[in-house]
Write a protein that holds these residues in place. Structure first.
Motif, PDB file in Angstrom:
ATOM      1  N   ARG A  36      12.737 -26.277  -1.705  1.00  0.00           N
ATOM      2  CA  ARG A  36      13.314 -25.010  -2.174  1.00  0.00           C
ATOM      3  C   ARG A  36      12.245 -23.923  -2.291  1.00  0.00           C
ATOM      4  NH1 ARG A  36      15.976 -28.786  -5.448  1.00  0.00           N
ATOM      5  NH2 ARG A  36      18.186 -28.939  -4.954  1.00  0.00           N
ATOM      6  N   LYS A  37      11.094 -24.309  -2.865  1.00  0.00           N
ATOM      7  CA  LYS A  37      10.000 -23.352  -3.032  1.00  0.00           C
ATOM      8  C   LYS A  37       9.500 -22.873  -1.670  1.00  0.00           C
ATOM      9  CE  LYS A  37       5.414 -22.862  -5.009  1.00  0.00           C
ATOM     10  NZ  LYS A  37       4.253 -23.514  -5.563  1.00  0.00           N
ATOM     11  N   TRP A  38       9.351 -23.774  -0.707  1.00  0.00           N
ATOM     12  CA  TRP A  38       8.872 -23.408   0.617  1.00  0.00           C
ATOM     13  C   TRP A  38       9.817 -22.396   1.261  1.00  0.00           C
ATOM     14  CZ3 TRP A  38      10.416 -23.280   5.642  1.00  0.00           C
ATOM     15  CH2 TRP A  38       9.413 -23.111   6.605  1.00  0.00           C
TER      16      TRP A  38
ATOM     17  N   ASP B  94      12.383 -29.953  -4.865  1.00  0.00           N
ATOM     18  CA  ASP B  94      11.796 -28.753  -5.475  1.00  0.00           C
ATOM     19  C   ASP B  94      10.800 -28.108  -4.526  1.00  0.00           C
ATOM     20  OD1 ASP B  94      13.295 -29.324  -7.727  1.00  0.00           O
ATOM     21  OD2 ASP B  94      11.615 -30.254  -8.797  1.00  0.00           O
ATOM     22  N   TRP B  95       9.964 -28.939  -3.875  1.00  0.00           N
ATOM     23  CA  TRP B  95       8.982 -28.430  -2.920  1.00  0.00           C
ATOM     24  C   TRP B  95       9.695 -27.708  -1.774  1.00  0.00           C
ATOM     25  CZ3 TRP B  95       8.434 -29.325   2.274  1.00  0.00           C
ATOM     26  CH2 TRP B  95       7.274 -28.832   2.864  1.00  0.00           C
TER      27      TRP B  95
ATOM     28  N   GLN C 225      11.911 -20.346  -0.227  1.00  0.00           N
ATOM     29  CA  GLN C 225      11.846 -19.075  -0.947  1.00  0.00           C
ATOM     30  C   GLN C 225      10.599 -18.283  -0.574  1.00  0.00           C
ATOM     31  OE1 GLN C 225      12.130 -20.358  -5.013  1.00  0.00           O
ATOM     32  NE2 GLN C 225      14.361 -20.504  -4.955  1.00  0.00           N
ATOM     33  N   GLU C 226       9.457 -18.942  -0.453  1.00  0.00           N
ATOM     34  CA  GLU C 226       8.195 -18.279  -0.123  1.00  0.00           C
ATOM     35  C   GLU C 226       8.128 -17.809   1.315  1.00  0.00           C
ATOM     36  OE1 GLU C 226       5.165 -21.052  -1.199  1.00  0.00           O
ATOM     37  OE2 GLU C 226       5.384 -20.647  -3.346  1.00  0.00           O
TER      38      GLU C 226
ATOM     39  N   TYR D 136      17.523 -20.385   0.537  1.00  0.00           N
ATOM     40  CA  TYR D 136      18.065 -21.741   0.453  1.00  0.00           C
ATOM     41  C   TYR D 136      19.104 -21.743  -0.664  1.00  0.00           C
ATOM     42  CZ  TYR D 136      18.635 -26.641  -0.424  1.00  0.00           C
ATOM     43  OH  TYR D 136      19.177 -27.877  -0.597  1.00  0.00           O
TER      44      TYR D 136
END
Length: 76
Positions: free
Chosen positions: A65-67, A62-63, A69-70, A75
């Motif tokens: 994927r978030k990285w 999850d971390w 996206q930001e 991804y």
């Protein structure tokens, strides 16, 4: 010392140990981590749930994927 092997007589290695434990985690926790948890033996035998696609702990996937996206890198 210790670990998993792919054939009798071979030495244990990190690769086979990692994938054996990942498979055990998926079997215990279900593929999505939402099915009923099944543990044989003591409760201390329960492994943390993994993301079966990435083969990392669920929170780490999850971390990641978030990285992505930001930081403007998609991804999928």
């Amino acid at each position: 010392t210790g670990g998993m092997v792919d054939k009798p007589g071979k030495s244990p290695d990190l690769y086979h140990t990692c994938y054996a434990l990942s498979g055990l985690s998926a079997a215990q926790n279900g593929v999505s981590g939402v099915s009923q948890v099944v543990v044989f033996g003591r409760p201390s035998n329960l492994l943390c749930p993994i993301d079966p696609v990435l083969n990392v702990l669920v929170g780490k996937g999850d971390w990641m994927r978030k990285w992505f996206q930001e930081n403007g890198t998609p991804y999928n």
